[in-house]
Scaffold this motif. Structure first.
Motif: not given
Lengths: 159, 182
Positions: A11, A13-14, A16-18, A20-21, A24-25, A37, A41-42, A123
């Motif tokens: 969780f 990792f997910l 952190m990547e969220m 980062d996503y 970066r976008t 944003k 999501l949270g 989040f």
């Protein structure tokens, strides 16, 4: 259940990547837009979780019961520990303190990373707000880190 | 905060971690669907995110599992299914459909925690919802010197009878020994 502890890391990792996503976008977005944003999501997740989670449990009678539910059951479910300290001014402001906030356990506690912590809090704030809205308590949630890994969440009830 | 949580709640606590994960992933995919019109682009983004997770996750995996170096792809497939999937997702996919040269195999996922409570949106029937897993495998395996291609060839969400993830070894990368070490 042997798989439960490592799943925690999955969780993280997910999450952190969220973060980062989104970063970066939305390279040109303001800090607020990024925050909003991630918070949204949270929020969605918090709503669904609270719904599933309270379905079979006893009814929560009042605002304080709901807040205690968040501090105890909800926090344990999500972060495997309870909130360490709950304070209130009895006029709709609650301060929840977590002395070892899960998402920070992987991050160094030096000052330079404190600024980076802001998007990581969006989040979790959304998660709390979503859960509370689902339990009929609307509020504004903000989070603050004065020293890693201590994190305080401030809930301002608006209803 | 002294009141004991009822037994029902205690049981729920164990389950919720999976739910938190599943719902968070669902929320993320929903966001990607909003961000990108092209189904393929969503699939790519999910794969990319998985890759980033995979390269971080492998360290955690090695530390927790204490897994020894795999001798061949059969060994690797076993470890992926029985240790990796078991550890992180709590499932053990069945290994099958080996290619003749032993470089390609399938993982059959009888259950898939990522797709609980999920229905594909009508305008994205080509969405490979669990594509993040392909990226995780590609990233994690690359960190142990195996360059692979991973893709879903069957997906229960799309009406197939099972969910099948195909993994193909492309190349064994060279071990990089730091200078001055044997």
């Amino acid at each position: 259940m042997t798989s439960s502890t490592p799943a925690d890391s999955l969780f993280e990792f997910l999450h952190m990547e969220m973060v980062d996503y989104v970063l970066r976008t939305m390279p040109n977005a303001s800090k607020d837009d990024v925050y909003y944003k991630l918070e949204a999501l949270g929020f969605r997740v918090g709503q669904s979780l609270a719904e599933r989670y309270t379905r079979d449990g006893p009814r929560l009678k009042d605002q304080l019961e709901v807040i205690k539910f968040i501090c105890k059951d909800f926090w344990t479910a999500v972060y495997k520990k309870q909130i360490d300290n709950l304070r209130t001014n009895h006029r709709g402001v609650y301060v929840l303190q977590d002395n070892k906030f899960k998402l920070f356990t992987q991050i160094s506690d030096s000052k330079q990373y404190m600024e980076k912590a802001a998007p990581l809090l969006a989040f979790p704030c959304g998660l709390i707000r979503g859960a509370l809205v689902n339990l009929d308590v609307s509020c504004i949630v903000s989070a603050e880190v004065s020293q890693m890994p201590i994190c305080t969440f401030t809930l301002r009830i608006t209803s | 905060m002294s009141r004991q949580a009822p037994a029902v709640r205690a049981a729920e606590v164990k389950k919720i971690n999976v739910e938190l994960f599943t719902l968070t992933y669902g929320s993320l995919v929903a966001q990607l669907v909003k961000d990108y019109e092209e189904t393929n682009e969503i699939n790519n983004q999910l794969e990319k995110m998985g890759y980033n997770i995979g390269i971080r996750l492998v360290e955690d995996f090695l530390a927790r599992s204490g897994s020894a170096k795999c001798q061949d792809m059969k060994d690797t497939a076993d470890v992926i299914s029985k240790v990796g999937f078991k550890m992180f997702l709590g499932i053990t996919p069945t290994i099958s459909n080996w290619s003749a040269d032993g470089n390609e195999f399938s993982l059959i996922l009888d259950e898939n925690p990522l797709t609980d409570f999920v229905e594909l949106p009508p305008e994205h029937q080509g969405l490979s919802f669990s594509n993040i897993l392909c990226g995780v495998l590609r990233g994690a395996l690359e960190m142990v010197q195996l360059k692979v291609e991973a893709r879903f060839v069957k997906d229960a969400l799309k009406g197939d009878d099972t969910t099948e993830l195909r993994i193909k070894l492309i190349q064994k990368l060279q071990d990089e020994v730091p200078p001055g070490e044997d």
